[in-house]
Scaffold this active site. Structure first.
Site, short mmCIF file in Angstrom:
data_model
loop_
_atom_site.label_atom_id
_atom_site.label_comp_id
_atom_site.label_asym_id
_atom_site.label_seq_id
_atom_site.Cartn_x
_atom_site.Cartn_y
_atom_site.Cartn_z
N GLU A 77 -2.02 -11.89 5.48
CA GLU A 77 -0.95 -12.65 4.81
C GLU A 77 -0.17 -13.48 5.82
O GLU A 77 0.25 -14.60 5.52
CB GLU A 77 -0.05 -11.69 4.03
CG GLU A 77 -0.77 -11.18 2.78
CD GLU A 77 -0.34 -9.80 2.31
OE1 GLU A 77 0.69 -9.30 2.78
OE2 GLU A 77 -1.08 -9.22 1.49
N ASN A 108 1.72 -0.05 4.40
CA ASN A 108 2.29 -1.36 4.72
C ASN A 108 3.05 -1.83 3.49
O ASN A 108 2.44 -2.22 2.50
CB ASN A 108 1.18 -2.35 5.09
CG ASN A 108 1.70 -3.76 5.29
OD1 ASN A 108 2.91 -3.96 5.42
ND2 ASN A 108 0.81 -4.73 5.32
N TRP A 109 4.36 -1.79 3.60
CA TRP A 109 5.19 -2.13 2.43
C TRP A 109 5.26 -3.63 2.17
O TRP A 109 5.75 -4.05 1.12
CB TRP A 109 6.60 -1.60 2.62
CG TRP A 109 6.73 -0.12 2.45
CD1 TRP A 109 5.78 0.75 1.98
CD2 TRP A 109 7.90 0.66 2.71
NE1 TRP A 109 6.28 2.02 1.95
CE2 TRP A 109 7.58 1.99 2.40
CE3 TRP A 109 9.18 0.37 3.20
CZ2 TRP A 109 8.50 3.04 2.54
CZ3 TRP A 109 10.09 1.40 3.35
CH2 TRP A 109 9.76 2.72 3.02
N LYS A 110 4.86 -4.45 3.14
CA LYS A 110 5.00 -5.90 2.99
C LYS A 110 6.48 -6.22 2.69
O LYS A 110 7.36 -5.56 3.24
CB LYS A 110 4.03 -6.42 1.93
CG LYS A 110 2.60 -5.90 2.19
CD LYS A 110 1.54 -6.50 1.35
CE LYS A 110 0.19 -5.90 1.75
NZ LYS A 110 -0.93 -6.50 1.05
N SER A 113 -6.87 -2.27 -1.30
CA SER A 113 -6.93 -1.54 -2.57
C SER A 113 -7.26 -0.06 -2.41
O SER A 113 -7.94 0.54 -3.25
CB SER A 113 -7.93 -2.21 -3.53
OG SER A 113 -7.52 -3.54 -3.82
N HIS A 117 -1.85 -9.58 10.30
CA HIS A 117 -2.17 -9.33 8.89
C HIS A 117 -2.62 -10.64 8.23
O HIS A 117 -2.08 -11.70 8.53
CB HIS A 117 -0.97 -8.75 8.16
CG HIS A 117 -1.34 -8.20 6.81
ND1 HIS A 117 -1.52 -9.01 5.72
CD2 HIS A 117 -1.63 -6.95 6.39
CE1 HIS A 117 -1.88 -8.27 4.68
NE2 HIS A 117 -1.96 -7.01 5.06
N GLY A 152 -4.95 -6.25 -2.45
CA GLY A 152 -4.14 -6.48 -3.65
C GLY A 152 -4.95 -6.86 -4.87
O GLY A 152 -4.39 -7.30 -5.87
N GLY A 174 -1.49 -0.80 1.10
CA GLY A 174 -0.45 -1.70 0.61
C GLY A 174 0.20 -1.16 -0.64
O GLY A 174 1.06 -0.28 -0.60
N GLY A 175 -0.23 -1.65 -1.80
CA GLY A 175 0.42 -1.32 -3.06
C GLY A 175 0.65 0.17 -3.30
O GLY A 175 1.73 0.57 -3.74
N GLU A 213 -9.49 -5.22 7.12
CA GLU A 213 -8.97 -5.52 5.79
C GLU A 213 -9.67 -6.76 5.23
O GLU A 213 -9.21 -7.89 5.49
CB GLU A 213 -7.46 -5.78 5.85
CG GLU A 213 -6.66 -4.59 6.35
CD GLU A 213 -5.25 -4.60 5.80
OE1 GLU A 213 -4.84 -3.56 5.28
OE2 GLU A 213 -4.56 -5.63 5.88
#
Ligand code: 13P
Length: 253
Positions: free
Chosen positions: A100, A13-15, A215, A98, A176, A236-237, A170
């Site tokens: 966010e 997931n690149w956000k 993470s 999500h 993150g 993510g990251g 999640e």
């Protein structure tokens, strides 16, 4: 269905990262590092990078997903994108709910109750995100939160379509933060989520794929993915670098 029969799924997931040009070169590089033999590989990319990503991923094992959609097929909803618009581009799935989007964009369980079936109706694979906050975990309200989120979101999905839904657990405190859930914590929550699906249909519970997100890295993926109910990861990251993501795909294989 045994855990072995559920195909592992690693999705990045690149956000809000990567332009269309950056996405294209990423997909080309990742395609040279992964094979589709035993793992599904997906990238959830910004709307503006969808077309370039789909084109670059053609004839590769990589599938492309969006990060949100509106529940209606069309209408007076400025700034929104619908399922038919995504399907036309060759998009295969969509992240829904999500944390966010719940936090910054007012995403609600009520809207998700319409978005999940709308995605399925259009042939998109929904990746439904659920998870508790740190305060909820400390107050031992994790199961209550997960029950509410899962039951509400799948309420209008017919039993025979439940296996087509992907659920991503999640925990918000792990996103993150570098503070990954322990394999035991992730397994416990994901087994609980599977049991919630089982309250609707035992066959669906055995077939539905439940991913862990928060993470995840190439270093911790092996132990997480070794848990019997964890069918993959939403990353993510670590998904912003093709080598890192390929390392996680290898861990799942
Ligand atoms: P991180 O892997 O950066 O913690 O993000 C997880 C996530 O939110 C994936 O959807």
């Amino acid at each position: 269905m045994t855990p072995e029969a559920r195909r592992p799924y690693i999705a990045g997931n690149w956000k809000m990262h990567k332009t269309a040009a950056e996405a294209r070169s990423f997909v080309e590089r990742l395609a040279g590092m992964v094979s589709a033999d035993s793992v599904d590989v997906g990238l959830c990319v910004p709307f503006t990078a969808l077309a370039a990503s789909v084109e670059a991923a053609r004839d590769t094992p990589i599938s492309i997903a969006a990060q949100n959609m509106h529940q209606e097929p069309a209408g007076a909803y400025t700034g929104e994108v619908s399922a038919p618009m995504l399907v036309e581009l060759g998009v295969r799935g969509v992240v829904l709910g999500h944390s966010e989007r719940r936090r910054y964009n007012g995403e609600t369980d009520r809207a998700l109750q319409e978005k999940v079936p709308a995605a399925l109706l259009n042939g998109l694979e929904p990746i439904l995100c659920v998870g508790e906050s740190e305060e909820e975990r400390e107050a031992e309200e994790t199961q209550r939160r997960l029950r509410h989120q899962v039951q509400e979101a799948i309420e209008n999905v017919p039993d025979d379509q439940l296996p087509a839904v992907v659920i991503a657990y999640e925990p918000i405190w792990a996103i993150g933060s570098g503070r990954v859930a322990t394999p035991g914590e992730a397994q416990e929550a994901i087994a609980f989520i599977r049991a919630l699906v089982g309250d609707r249909s035992r066959a669906a519970a055995a077939a539905v794929r439940v991913l862990y997100g928060g993470s995840v890295s190439a270093d911790n993926a092996v132990e997480l993915l070794a848990q019997p109910d964890i069918d993959g990861a939403l990353v993510g990251g670590a998904s912003l670098d093709p080598e890192n993501l390929a390392g996680i795909v290898t861990a799942a294989g």
